[in-house]
Structures are given as structure tokens and as C-alpha cells.
Design an enzyme around this catalytic site. Structure first.
Site, PDB file in Angstrom:
ATOM      1  CD  GLU A 106      82.867  80.616  35.353  1.00 28.05           C
ATOM      2  OE1 GLU A 106      82.665  80.150  36.493  1.00 28.05           O
ATOM      3  OE2 GLU A 106      82.044  81.315  34.731  1.00 28.05           O
ATOM      4  CB  VAL A 107      87.143  75.562  37.932  1.00 29.81           C
ATOM      5  CG1 VAL A 107      88.062  74.773  38.857  1.00 29.81           C
ATOM      6  CG2 VAL A 107      86.302  76.556  38.725  1.00 29.81           C
TER       7      VAL A 107
ATOM      8  CG  ASN B 201      81.693  74.638  30.018  1.00 29.92           C
ATOM      9  OD1 ASN B 201      80.975  74.435  29.032  1.00 29.92           O
ATOM     10  ND2 ASN B 201      81.215  74.975  31.195  1.00 29.92           N
TER      11      ASN B 201
ATOM     12  NE  ARG C  60      73.146  68.004  46.356  1.00 32.33           N
ATOM     13  CZ  ARG C  60      72.489  67.163  45.538  1.00 32.33           C
ATOM     14  NH1 ARG C  60      72.234  67.537  44.301  1.00 32.33           N
ATOM     15  NH2 ARG C  60      72.072  65.989  45.962  1.00 32.33           N
ATOM     16  CG  ASP C  61      78.122  74.542  39.916  1.00 33.30           C
ATOM     17  OD1 ASP C  61      78.877  74.245  38.973  1.00 33.30           O
ATOM     18  OD2 ASP C  61      77.980  75.718  40.333  1.00 33.30           O
TER      19      ASP C  61
ATOM     20  CG  HIS D 102      84.567  70.937  35.968  1.00 33.16           C
ATOM     21  ND1 HIS D 102      85.725  71.660  35.785  1.00 33.16           N
ATOM     22  CD2 HIS D 102      83.562  71.749  35.600  1.00 33.16           C
ATOM     23  CE1 HIS D 102      85.426  72.862  35.351  1.00 33.16           C
ATOM     24  NE2 HIS D 102      84.119  72.949  35.206  1.00 33.16           N
TER      25      HIS D 102
HETATM   26  P1  DGP Z   1      83.232  75.817  34.353  1.00 31.76           P
HETATM   27  O1  DGP Z   1      82.688  77.137  33.873  1.00 31.76           O
HETATM   28  O2  DGP Z   1      82.866  74.684  33.405  1.00 31.76           O
HETATM   29  O3  DGP Z   1      84.706  75.885  34.650  1.00 31.76           O
HETATM   30  O4  DGP Z   1      82.451  75.512  35.695  1.00 31.76           O
HETATM   31  C1  DGP Z   1      82.982  75.753  36.965  1.00 31.76           C
HETATM   32  C2  DGP Z   1      81.861  75.530  37.947  1.00 31.76           C
HETATM   33  O5  DGP Z   1      82.440  75.399  39.228  1.00 31.76           O
HETATM   34  C3  DGP Z   1      80.857  76.666  38.029  1.00 31.76           C
HETATM   35  O6  DGP Z   1      79.573  76.191  37.612  1.00 31.76           O
HETATM   36  C4  DGP Z   1      80.830  77.062  39.501  1.00 31.76           C
HETATM   37  C5  DGP Z   1      81.558  75.920  40.183  1.00 31.76           C
HETATM   38  N1  DGP Z   1      82.352  76.314  41.318  1.00 31.76           N
HETATM   39  C6  DGP Z   1      83.343  77.253  41.329  1.00 31.76           C
HETATM   40  N2  DGP Z   1      83.878  77.349  42.553  1.00 31.76           N
HETATM   41  C7  DGP Z   1      83.240  76.432  43.343  1.00 31.76           C
HETATM   42  C8  DGP Z   1      83.353  76.061  44.702  1.00 31.76           C
HETATM   43  O7  DGP Z   1      84.162  76.570  45.490  1.00 31.76           O
HETATM   44  N3  DGP Z   1      82.506  75.084  45.152  1.00 31.76           N
HETATM   45  C9  DGP Z   1      81.588  74.486  44.332  1.00 31.76           C
HETATM   46  N4  DGP Z   1      80.810  73.552  44.877  1.00 31.76           N
HETATM   47  N5  DGP Z   1      81.453  74.815  43.033  1.00 31.76           N
HETATM   48  C10 DGP Z   1      82.273  75.783  42.548  1.00 31.76           C
END
Ligand code: DGP
Length: 115
Positions: free
Chosen positions: A96-97, A88, A30-31, A101
Site C-alpha cells: 500500500e505504501v 509486500n 509502530r504500524d 518497509h
Molecule cells: P504495506 O501494505 O506492506 O504497504 O503496509 C503499509 C503499512 O503502513 C500498513 O500496515 C499501515 C501502515 N501505515 C500507513 N500509513 C501509516 C502512517 O501514517 N503511520 C504509520 N505508523 N503507519 C502507517
């Protein structure tokens, strides 16, 4: 595994997450900052930074991300009501990451078509 990648650490269980699925190829959790009632990230277990880093031999893996998304949508009870799948890429895409994903979003009517 990339030592400085937060998603690699989640996959390895070094950082806690609410995991909903894992197999030999992918992990889903889960996000942390959900944008919808159901917001799950489906990620390859091997480190691939972004769509730009995909190579032809990853095609089966990328297809698997989608069939796992469909399976999880059913588990979450949103397969019929509908859902959105998003990847993305890069700064303009809002990535962001930098570990590839697939976002699975559902449980509400999505407000924006795009942008
Ligand atoms: P993006 O912007 O597409 O790179 O989405 C990255 C997503 O990752 C964002 O919706 C928040 C999520 N996210 C970032 N750090 C963590 C984490 O430590 N744990 C979880 N479960 N989600 C995270």
C-alpha cells in the site's frame, strides 16, 4: 526524500509516529493499523519505492533492515517466542505504501502460513 511519501515525512518527523528505533540508515515505528500485538515497520531512511527498485549497492542496507529487526524483536521481548518478517511488493503482494518497509509482527501465534 520524496515529497509525496508518507514514510519519508515520518522519517523526517513531519508526521508523528511512535518511533522505536532510528540510526543513520533506517527508522522503525509502530504500524498505525497493527495486525498483531507487536507490529513495527522498519524502513530505509532514503526513499526506495519497492523491492523492484533495489540495486546491488543497497545490499548492505537491506541486510541492516534485518539485523535491526532482530534487535527490535529482542527489545520487544519476542525474540524467543518468535515473530514474522514480511515485505509486500506490488498490487498482488498487497503493498500500500511505496517506500520499502519490513513488517515485524509478533506477540501472538501467527494464524496463516502464507497467502
Ligand atoms: P504495506 O501494505 O506492506 O504497504 O503496509 C503499509 C503499512 O503502513 C500498513 O500496515 C499501515 C501502515 N501505515 C500507513 N500509513 C501509516 C502512517 O501514517 N503511520 C504509520 N505508523 N503507519 C502507517
Amino acid at each position: 526524500m520524496s515529497n509525496d511519501c508518507i514514510f519519508c515525512k515520518i522519517i523526517a518527523g513531519e508526521i508523528p509516529s511512535t518511533q522505536v528505533y532510528q540510526d543513520e540508515q533506517v527508522t522503525a515505528f509502530r504500524d498505525i493499523n497493527p495486525a498483531a500485538p507487536t507490529h513495527i515497520l522498519i524502513v530505509p531512511n532514503k526513499h526506495i519505492a519497492s523491492v523492484n527498485d533495489l540495486v546491488p549497492k543497497d545490499e548492505i542496507l537491506v541486510g541492516h533492515l534485518f539485523t535491526v529487526a532482530r534487535k527490535i524483536a529482542t527489545q520487544e521481548g519476542i525474540a524467543t517466542s518468535g515473530y514474522r518478517l514480511i515485505i509486500n511488493h506490488g498490487p498482488d503482494g498487497g503493498q500500500e505504501v511505496y517506500h520499502l518497509h519490513l513488517h515485524l509482527l509478533g506477540g501472538q501465534k501467527m494464524r496463516h502460513k502464507m497467502g
